[in-house]
Design a protein around this motif. Structure first.
Motif, mmCIF file in Angstrom:
data_model
loop_
_atom_site.group_PDB
_atom_site.id
_atom_site.type_symbol
_atom_site.label_atom_id
_atom_site.label_comp_id
_atom_site.label_asym_id
_atom_site.label_seq_id
_atom_site.Cartn_x
_atom_site.Cartn_y
_atom_site.Cartn_z
ATOM 1 N N ARG A 129 10.274 -17.781 5.753
ATOM 2 C CA ARG A 129 10.141 -16.428 5.210
ATOM 3 C C ARG A 129 8.702 -15.954 5.403
ATOM 4 O O ARG A 129 7.746 -16.687 5.114
ATOM 5 C CB ARG A 129 10.507 -16.424 3.724
ATOM 6 N N GLN A 130 8.552 -14.726 5.875
ATOM 7 C CA GLN A 130 7.224 -14.159 6.112
ATOM 8 C C GLN A 130 6.869 -13.068 5.116
ATOM 9 O O GLN A 130 5.703 -12.873 4.798
ATOM 10 C CB GLN A 130 7.141 -13.598 7.536
ATOM 11 N N LEU A 131 7.861 -12.320 4.654
ATOM 12 C CA LEU A 131 7.631 -11.236 3.703
ATOM 13 C C LEU A 131 8.315 -11.574 2.387
ATOM 14 O O LEU A 131 9.479 -11.998 2.373
ATOM 15 C CB LEU A 131 8.173 -9.902 4.229
ATOM 16 N N ASP A 132 7.584 -11.377 1.298
ATOM 17 C CA ASP A 132 8.118 -11.727 -0.018
ATOM 18 C C ASP A 132 7.541 -10.755 -1.043
ATOM 19 O O ASP A 132 6.324 -10.570 -1.104
ATOM 20 C CB ASP A 132 7.720 -13.169 -0.364
ATOM 21 N N ALA A 133 8.417 -10.169 -1.817
ATOM 22 C CA ALA A 133 7.960 -9.214 -2.827
ATOM 23 C C ALA A 133 6.970 -9.858 -3.792
ATOM 24 O O ALA A 133 6.035 -9.205 -4.272
ATOM 25 C CB ALA A 133 9.155 -8.649 -3.592
ATOM 26 N N ALA A 134 7.138 -11.144 -4.056
ATOM 27 C CA ALA A 134 6.268 -11.833 -5.008
ATOM 28 C C ALA A 134 4.839 -11.947 -4.497
ATOM 29 O O ALA A 134 3.898 -12.086 -5.284
ATOM 30 C CB ALA A 134 6.823 -13.232 -5.293
ATOM 31 N N GLY A 135 4.663 -11.867 -3.178
ATOM 32 C CA GLY A 135 3.322 -12.014 -2.615
ATOM 33 C C GLY A 135 2.670 -10.697 -2.266
ATOM 34 O O GLY A 135 1.686 -10.665 -1.517
ATOM 35 N N LYS A 158 4.690 -4.790 7.580
ATOM 36 C CA LYS A 158 4.287 -5.652 6.468
ATOM 37 C C LYS A 158 3.459 -4.868 5.447
ATOM 38 O O LYS A 158 3.652 -5.019 4.231
ATOM 39 C CB LYS A 158 3.493 -6.855 6.971
ATOM 40 N N LYS A 159 2.559 -4.016 5.921
ATOM 41 C CA LYS A 159 1.744 -3.213 5.009
ATOM 42 C C LYS A 159 2.622 -2.291 4.167
ATOM 43 O O LYS A 159 2.439 -2.183 2.947
ATOM 44 C CB LYS A 159 0.738 -2.397 5.818
ATOM 45 N N ILE A 160 3.579 -1.654 4.816
ATOM 46 C CA ILE A 160 4.484 -0.745 4.093
ATOM 47 C C ILE A 160 5.319 -1.529 3.084
ATOM 48 O O ILE A 160 5.455 -1.134 1.916
ATOM 49 C CB ILE A 160 5.389 -0.005 5.095
ATOM 50 N N HIS A 161 5.897 -2.649 3.527
ATOM 51 C CA HIS A 161 6.727 -3.481 2.646
ATOM 52 C C HIS A 161 5.945 -3.910 1.412
ATOM 53 O O HIS A 161 6.411 -3.769 0.263
ATOM 54 C CB HIS A 161 7.219 -4.703 3.429
ATOM 55 N N ASP A 162 4.738 -4.438 1.617
ATOM 56 C CA ASP A 162 3.957 -4.943 0.497
ATOM 57 C C ASP A 162 3.560 -3.818 -0.455
ATOM 58 O O ASP A 162 3.567 -3.988 -1.681
ATOM 59 C CB ASP A 162 2.706 -5.668 1.012
ATOM 60 N N HIS A 163 3.228 -2.659 0.078
ATOM 61 C CA HIS A 163 2.861 -1.514 -0.758
ATOM 62 C C HIS A 163 4.042 -1.070 -1.624
ATOM 63 O O HIS A 163 3.883 -0.814 -2.831
ATOM 64 C CB HIS A 163 2.393 -0.355 0.122
ATOM 65 N N PHE A 164 5.209 -0.984 -1.023
ATOM 66 C CA PHE A 164 6.402 -0.571 -1.767
ATOM 67 C C PHE A 164 6.721 -1.563 -2.874
ATOM 68 O O PHE A 164 7.037 -1.171 -4.009
ATOM 69 C CB PHE A 164 7.600 -0.442 -0.831
ATOM 70 N N LYS A 165 6.661 -2.859 -2.553
ATOM 71 C CA LYS A 165 7.025 -3.869 -3.555
ATOM 72 C C LYS A 165 5.995 -3.931 -4.683
ATOM 73 O O LYS A 165 6.348 -4.051 -5.855
ATOM 74 C CB LYS A 165 7.174 -5.244 -2.894
ATOM 75 N N ALA A 166 4.714 -3.828 -4.321
ATOM 76 C CA ALA A 166 3.668 -3.914 -5.342
ATOM 77 C C ALA A 166 3.701 -2.729 -6.290
ATOM 78 O O ALA A 166 3.300 -2.850 -7.455
ATOM 79 C CB ALA A 166 2.304 -4.009 -4.663
ATOM 80 N N ASN A 167 4.185 -1.584 -5.799
ATOM 81 C CA ASN A 167 4.161 -0.374 -6.601
ATOM 82 C C ASN A 167 5.525 0.055 -7.123
ATOM 83 O O ASN A 167 5.666 1.125 -7.714
ATOM 84 C CB ASN A 167 3.533 0.761 -5.791
ATOM 85 N N GLY A 168 6.530 -0.765 -6.920
ATOM 86 C CA GLY A 168 7.834 -0.505 -7.520
ATOM 87 C C GLY A 168 8.640 0.600 -6.884
ATOM 88 O O GLY A 168 9.551 1.145 -7.523
ATOM 89 N N TYR A 169 8.344 0.950 -5.644
ATOM 90 C CA TYR A 169 9.177 1.937 -4.954
ATOM 91 C C TYR A 169 10.548 1.320 -4.659
ATOM 92 O O TYR A 169 10.622 0.232 -4.079
ATOM 93 C CB TYR A 169 8.543 2.352 -3.633
ATOM 94 N N PRO A 170 11.633 1.988 -5.001
ATOM 95 C CA PRO A 170 12.961 1.432 -4.712
ATOM 96 C C PRO A 170 13.403 1.626 -3.268
ATOM 97 O O PRO A 170 14.401 1.039 -2.838
ATOM 98 C CB PRO A 170 13.876 2.199 -5.663
ATOM 99 N N THR A 171 12.692 2.441 -2.496
ATOM 100 C CA THR A 171 13.081 2.721 -1.116
ATOM 101 C C THR A 171 13.163 1.431 -0.294
ATOM 102 O O THR A 171 12.237 0.612 -0.312
ATOM 103 C CB THR A 171 12.069 3.687 -0.456
ATOM 104 N N ILE A 172 14.269 1.261 0.406
ATOM 105 C CA ILE A 172 14.501 0.077 1.241
ATOM 106 C C ILE A 172 13.669 0.184 2.513
ATOM 107 O O ILE A 172 13.625 1.227 3.155
ATOM 108 C CB ILE A 172 15.993 -0.029 1.604
ATOM 109 N N VAL A 173 13.021 -0.914 2.893
ATOM 110 C CA VAL A 173 12.255 -0.975 4.137
ATOM 111 C C VAL A 173 13.086 -1.712 5.185
ATOM 112 O O VAL A 173 13.444 -2.879 4.989
ATOM 113 C CB VAL A 173 10.906 -1.690 3.939
ATOM 114 N N MET A 174 13.407 -1.022 6.270
ATOM 115 C CA MET A 174 14.218 -1.612 7.336
ATOM 116 C C MET A 174 13.464 -1.530 8.660
ATOM 117 O O MET A 174 13.393 -0.479 9.294
ATOM 118 C CB MET A 174 15.567 -0.893 7.469
ATOM 119 N N GLY A 175 12.878 -2.636 9.081
ATOM 120 C CA GLY A 175 12.204 -2.677 10.368
ATOM 121 C C GLY A 175 13.177 -2.366 11.493
ATOM 122 O O GLY A 175 14.339 -2.773 11.464
ATOM 123 N N ALA A 176 12.678 -1.641 12.525
ATOM 124 C CA ALA A 176 13.543 -1.193 13.615
ATOM 125 C C ALA A 176 12.772 -1.239 14.934
ATOM 126 O O ALA A 176 11.566 -1.453 14.956
ATOM 127 C CB ALA A 176 14.030 0.232 13.333
#
Length: 316
Positions: A254-260, A200-218
């Motif tokens: 939904r738990q993760l959202d780029a808007a949040g 979640k921390k990685i996802h939110d950081h990427f979305k807030a900062n406009g990184y295009p890299t896809i986050v795929m939990g595994a």
């Protein structure tokens, strides 16, 4: 009729099958599929593949050639069953060799093209070492898409995004394993799961900062971890857990959202090698699990090499 959790998940997250099992891929109809040395080894155990493996082993010039031919053979079959990406891993033996990783990636892409699968369908999977990340940076500039795997910490994620990786695979279950071993009495369920918190921390950081890299939990240990990450870009899930999600109904919020993600930390300057290595040294979990993951993948690769050697002798 109640909708399954899997069908709801597919509405907000791209579902990826973490397997080389073609029957499972046909059943769950994922968008993408990922493989690794352990999964290739499992797929190679199937009796219906033995004759083909023996032929490949007998025709190959060496074990490296045979391993890549088998990975592409299985990956090509998978590509006919999914509309999206197929991830194929570079040998774990090359995790600390940037130039050899780049060369092996080019070889895999060339093999896929010979099999009629274009580079736009393939993600070259590379361990998230410093050398692996630098190899990915070069490959991305050359038009080869990458999936940075064995990712356990924010430092690795930041470096991968700075390198322009197409996709990263932050592990959830192995992070949980590490913490449970050290604090067995702690409640790590649901949103207390340290692997879930990390993604979640990685996802939110990427979305807030406009990184295009896809986050795929595994690397999930239970369906609850997947539910807690609903809304992540992609989640790669084993057939066992896909089955559980498919059989269960109820509401999946939904738990993760780029808007949040607006409160995440702001983008920092790209990490240099010394800073990356120091921060990894300071993160005992990420440092230990990365090394352990490489060793485990290499152990399964050696088992596959032994199997191929035996089959090649019989075929010869």
């Amino acid at each position: 009729m109640a909708r399954s959790l899997l069908s709801q998940l597919k509405q907000m997250t791209t579902v990826v099958a973490d397997t080389g099992d073609l029957d499972a891929i046909r059943r769950f109809r994922p968008h993408d599929a990922t493989t690794n040395p352990s999964l290739i080894l499992q797929a190679a155990q199937h009796e219906d593949r033995r004759e083909r493996l023996a032929r490949i082993a007998g025709e190959s010039r060496d074990l490296d050639d045979a391993l890549d031919r088998i990975a592409v053979d299985i990956g090509s079959e998978i590509s006919a069953l999914v509309p999206g990406y197929v991830s194929t891993e570079v040998s774990a033996r090359l995790s600390f060799d940037r130039e050899a990783t780049v060369a092996r990636a080019h070889s895999l892409i060339e093999r896929y093209q010979q099999a009629g699968v274009g580079p736009e369908r393939i993600l070259i999977k590379i361990a998230s070492t410093w050398e692996g990340i630098q190899a990915a940076s070069r490959l991305e500039r050359e038009g080869i898409q990458t999936n940075l795997t064995l990712l356990f910490g924010f430092t690795q994620a930041q470096a991968c995004a700075d390198a322009g990786a197409t996709l990263i695979s932050p592990f959830v279950g192995r992070i949980l394993d590490w913490h449970k071993t050290r604090d067995p009495e702690t409640d790590f369920s649901g949103h207390n799961d340290p692997g879930v918190i990390s993604v979640k921390k990685i996802h939110d950081h990427f979305k807030a900062n406009g990184y295009p890299t896809i986050v795929m939990g595994a690397s999930f240990r239970n369906a609850g971890e997947i539910q807690a990450l609903a809304g992540c870009d992609r989640l790669t899930i084993s057939p066992k857990l896909l089955g559980e999600l498919d059989e269960r109904s109820g509401t999946l919020p939904r738990q993760l959202d780029a808007a949040g993600a607006g409160t995440a930390a702001k983008r920092t300057a790209p990490l240099d090698e010394a800073t990356f290595r120091w921060q990894m040294n300071e993160d005992a979990m990420a440092d230990e699990k990365l090394a352990e993951g490489i060793r485990k993948f290499m152990a399964d690769q050696r088992r596959l090499e032994t199997l191929l050697g035996d089959l090649g002798q019989k075929g010869g």
